[in-house]
Write a protein that holds these residues in place. Structure first.
Motif, PDB file in Angstrom:
ATOM      1  N   LYS A 196       0.836  -1.203   0.000  1.00 41.15           N
ATOM      2  CA  LYS A 196       0.000   0.000   0.000  1.00 41.15           C
ATOM      3  C   LYS A 196       0.870   1.252   0.000  1.00 41.15           C
ATOM      4  CE  LYS A 196      -2.350  -1.257   3.715  1.00 41.15           C
ATOM      5  NZ  LYS A 196      -3.372  -1.226   4.789  1.00 41.15           N
ATOM      6  N   SER A 197       0.370   2.273  -0.674  1.00 41.81           N
ATOM      7  CA  SER A 197       1.007   3.582  -0.650  1.00 41.81           C
ATOM      8  C   SER A 197      -0.091   4.640  -0.646  1.00 41.81           C
ATOM      9  CB  SER A 197       1.922   3.762  -1.866  1.00 41.81           C
ATOM     10  OG  SER A 197       1.167   3.638  -3.066  1.00 41.81           O
ATOM     11  N   PRO A 198       0.159   5.814  -0.079  1.00 39.70           N
ATOM     12  CA  PRO A 198      -0.880   6.854  -0.046  1.00 39.70           C
ATOM     13  C   PRO A 198      -1.294   7.273  -1.460  1.00 39.70           C
ATOM     14  CG  PRO A 198       0.907   7.352   1.484  1.00 39.70           C
ATOM     15  CD  PRO A 198       1.374   6.216   0.652  1.00 39.70           C
ATOM     16  N   GLU A 199      -2.595   7.201  -1.722  1.00 37.97           N
ATOM     17  CA  GLU A 199      -3.133   7.557  -3.037  1.00 37.97           C
ATOM     18  C   GLU A 199      -4.238   8.602  -2.858  1.00 37.97           C
ATOM     19  OE1 GLU A 199      -2.000   6.512  -5.842  1.00 37.97           O
ATOM     20  OE2 GLU A 199      -0.778   4.762  -5.292  1.00 37.97           O
ATOM     21  N   PRO A 200      -4.352   9.558  -3.811  1.00 39.83           N
ATOM     22  CA  PRO A 200      -5.446  10.547  -3.733  1.00 39.83           C
ATOM     23  C   PRO A 200      -6.794   9.860  -3.922  1.00 39.83           C
ATOM     24  CG  PRO A 200      -3.732  11.222  -5.293  1.00 39.83           C
ATOM     25  CD  PRO A 200      -3.465   9.796  -4.950  1.00 39.83           C
ATOM     26  N   LEU A 201      -7.655   9.978  -2.954  1.00 39.81           N
ATOM     27  CA  LEU A 201      -8.949   9.300  -3.002  1.00 39.81           C
ATOM     28  C   LEU A 201      -9.756   9.713  -4.228  1.00 39.81           C
ATOM     29  CD1 LEU A 201     -11.144   7.550  -1.646  1.00 39.81           C
ATOM     30  CD2 LEU A 201     -11.874   9.594  -0.414  1.00 39.81           C
ATOM     31  N   GLU A 202      -9.790  11.018  -4.511  1.00 39.64           N
ATOM     32  CA  GLU A 202     -10.595  11.518  -5.627  1.00 39.64           C
ATOM     33  C   GLU A 202     -10.155  10.908  -6.955  1.00 39.64           C
ATOM     34  OE1 GLU A 202     -11.928  15.803  -7.623  1.00 39.64           O
ATOM     35  OE2 GLU A 202     -10.569  15.729  -5.900  1.00 39.64           O
ATOM     36  N   GLU A 203      -8.836  10.767  -7.168  1.00 39.77           N
ATOM     37  CA  GLU A 203      -8.335  10.210  -8.425  1.00 39.77           C
ATOM     38  C   GLU A 203      -8.700   8.743  -8.571  1.00 39.77           C
ATOM     39  OE1 GLU A 203      -4.227  10.922  -9.079  1.00 39.77           O
ATOM     40  OE2 GLU A 203      -4.377  13.100  -8.799  1.00 39.77           O
ATOM     41  N   VAL A 204      -8.591   7.971  -7.477  1.00 41.74           N
ATOM     42  CA  VAL A 204      -8.903   6.538  -7.543  1.00 41.74           C
ATOM     43  C   VAL A 204     -10.377   6.333  -7.856  1.00 41.74           C
ATOM     44  CG1 VAL A 204      -8.972   4.383  -6.227  1.00 41.74           C
ATOM     45  CG2 VAL A 204      -7.021   5.922  -5.986  1.00 41.74           C
ATOM     46  N   VAL A 205     -11.247   7.086  -7.163  1.00 41.37           N
ATOM     47  CA  VAL A 205     -12.689   6.973  -7.407  1.00 41.37           C
ATOM     48  C   VAL A 205     -13.027   7.367  -8.842  1.00 41.37           C
ATOM     49  CG1 VAL A 205     -14.942   7.917  -6.792  1.00 41.37           C
ATOM     50  CG2 VAL A 205     -13.328   7.277  -4.992  1.00 41.37           C
ATOM     51  N   SER A 206     -12.459   8.492  -9.293  1.00 41.08           N
ATOM     52  CA  SER A 206     -12.721   8.980 -10.644  1.00 41.08           C
ATOM     53  C   SER A 206     -12.266   7.980 -11.701  1.00 41.08           C
ATOM     54  CB  SER A 206     -12.016  10.323 -10.855  1.00 41.08           C
ATOM     55  OG  SER A 206     -12.173  10.779 -12.173  1.00 41.08           O
ATOM     56  N   GLU A 207     -11.084   7.403 -11.502  1.00 43.64           N
ATOM     57  CA  GLU A 207     -10.564   6.436 -12.473  1.00 43.64           C
ATOM     58  C   GLU A 207     -11.436   5.201 -12.543  1.00 43.64           C
ATOM     59  OE1 GLU A 207      -8.169   4.932 -15.430  1.00 43.64           O
ATOM     60  OE2 GLU A 207      -8.207   6.956 -14.564  1.00 43.64           O
ATOM     61  N   GLY A 208     -11.909   4.720 -11.384  1.00 41.17           N
ATOM     62  CA  GLY A 208     -12.779   3.545 -11.380  1.00 41.17           C
ATOM     63  C   GLY A 208     -14.082   3.807 -12.116  1.00 41.17           C
ATOM     64  N   VAL A 209     -14.683   4.973 -11.903  1.00 46.21           N
ATOM     65  CA  VAL A 209     -15.949   5.310 -12.569  1.00 46.21           C
ATOM     66  C   VAL A 209     -15.728   5.479 -14.074  1.00 46.21           C
ATOM     67  CG1 VAL A 209     -17.782   7.038 -12.759  1.00 46.21           C
ATOM     68  CG2 VAL A 209     -16.930   6.349 -10.499  1.00 46.21           C
ATOM     69  N   ILE A 210     -14.627   6.140 -14.463  1.00 38.57           N
ATOM     70  CA  ILE A 210     -14.334   6.335 -15.886  1.00 38.57           C
ATOM     71  C   ILE A 210     -14.142   5.006 -16.598  1.00 38.57           C
ATOM     72  CG2 ILE A 210     -12.581   7.200 -17.489  1.00 38.57           C
ATOM     73  CD1 ILE A 210     -12.189   9.569 -15.561  1.00 38.57           C
ATOM     74  N   ARG A 211     -13.404   4.103 -15.978  1.00 42.68           N
ATOM     75  CA  ARG A 211     -13.186   2.788 -16.595  1.00 42.68           C
ATOM     76  C   ARG A 211     -14.500   2.038 -16.754  1.00 42.68           C
ATOM     77  NH1 ARG A 211      -8.722  -0.272 -13.289  1.00 42.68           N
ATOM     78  NH2 ARG A 211      -9.385  -1.926 -14.731  1.00 42.68           N
TER      79      ARG A 211
END
Length: 364
Positions: A212-227
């Motif tokens: 695990k590494s610190p990740e921006p929550l907004e980017e992860v959520v956005s990427e999942g929805v876009i995919r």
């Protein structure tokens, strides 16, 4: 070497006791203080040496020291005067008891520490066994889910291709296109399953944790929805995330796969065309992800085993040709590996899936 060290400790404490007793004697002129000083030396000797030997030696030396240095006639050993034998025997007995008690307490402490160490090792072994058992259960569920969920699309693809090959001269063009479309849909679904399986291989072999590494929550959520929307362009998803900028410890690729699986599950199995609600909130030391649909819900008898990879459909009214099993089983494996939790439940107007990720790496 150990014997020499214990001899030096014994002699040093006895010399120190003699010097201290000499000071007490000239200060108080009481022999009682002398005996107490030597008995304290016996206690310390028994504490810092092994076994009973040096404690017993110190008892005899203490009695002789009191008699030789502090009892008239001075600088002589004389136990013949009235009252002296009983006094020195009493002192010797008390010294023996003190030495034996101290040594016994030290031995009991050693045994207690050994028991604690053994219990700790047993506990660690039990935890390792539980982890291995959980890993084996996850593997078994995954294999069962794969065999279950592969059967339906493969059978459909084989049936459609056989029909096309056997009756291609008599089938109408729209029927041929329909068969090819079904084969394409099943092939696409199998591709998504392979992506799920590849995601699981990112969990290191021999360990149920992930890098695990610190990740921006907004980017992860956005990427999942876009995919997900690339797969289903017409999908309506209402996403709500915290206004605060959050860095969440995670494997971003794996968590994105969980988001895609849960959103896809809601789209395909809810039996509803209403928008999917995807909400992310921060609660104390965790981040909570919630996927809620407004459809047929999940049969109550299937909820306990929903993440074991054996559920084939949501409710009795579902006409889905493919099950939810493997995707949800993989979601559980990924979230568990992150130290989080995942659950499914019904609400008054459909079903919702909730999973959490810990914020143990958040900066204070």
């Amino acid at each position: 070497m150990k014997r020499l060290k214990e001899f030096i400790v014994t002699m040093a404490l006895l010399v120190l006791a003699t010097a201290l007793a000499y000071w007490f004697y000239h200060t108080t002129e009481s022999m009682t203080n002398m005996a107490i000083v030597y008995m304290m030396a016996t206690v310390l000797i028994s504490r810092y040496t092994s076994g009973y030997f040096w404690g017993i030696i110190s008892c005899f030396i203490g009695v002789l020291g009191v008699n030789f240095f502090f009892t008239y006639p001075f600088w002589q050993i004389d136990f013949t005067r009235d009252g002296y034998p009983a006094t020195f025997i009493g002192m010797l007995v008390i010294s023996f008891i003190t030495s034996a008690t101290t040594t016994s307490m030290k031995e009991q402490k050693r045994l207690a520490e050994e028991r604690d160490e053994m219990n700790k090792k047993l506990y660690e072994s039990q935890k390792k066994l539980e982890v291995e058992t959980e890993k084996e259960k996850m593997r078994a569920n995954l294999l069962r889910a794969v065999s279950h969920d592969l059967r339906t699309p493969l059978t459909s693809m084989i049936g459609s291709s056989d029909l096309y090959l056997e009756a291609k001269d008599t089938l109408k063009e729209e029927e041929k296109e329909g068969l090819i479309q079904h084969i394409r849909e099943d092939a696409t679904w199998l591709l998504h399953m392979v992506e799920n399986l590849l995601s699981v291989t990112r969990i290191r072999e021999g360990n149920t944790k992930v890098n695990k590494s610190p990740e921006p929550l907004e980017e992860v959520v956005s990427e999942g929805v876009i995919r997900l929307k690339k797969r289903y362009p017409g999908a309506e998803i209402r996403t709500t995330i915290p206004e605060d900028f959050l860095m969440v410890p995670m494997d971003a690729t794996l968590v994105e796969q969980v988001i895609i699986n849960l959103l896809e599950n809601a789209l395909l199995h809810s039996g509803s065309t209403r928008p999917i609600e995807f909400t992310v909130t921060k609660e104390k030391d965790t981040v909570l992800f919630q996927v809620r649909d407004h459809g047929i819900g999940i049969a109550e008898d299937k909820l306990p085993d929903l993440f074991d990879g054996i559920s084939s459909e949501r409710g009795r009214g579902s006409d889905s040709s493919k099950g939810m099993g493997i995707g949800l089983s993989i979601c559980k494996s990924i979230i568990t590996a992150h130290g989080g939790a995942i659950e499914a439940r019904n609400h008054s107007d459909g079903a919702e899936f909730i999973f959490t990720l810990p914020l143990e790496g958040e900066a204070k």
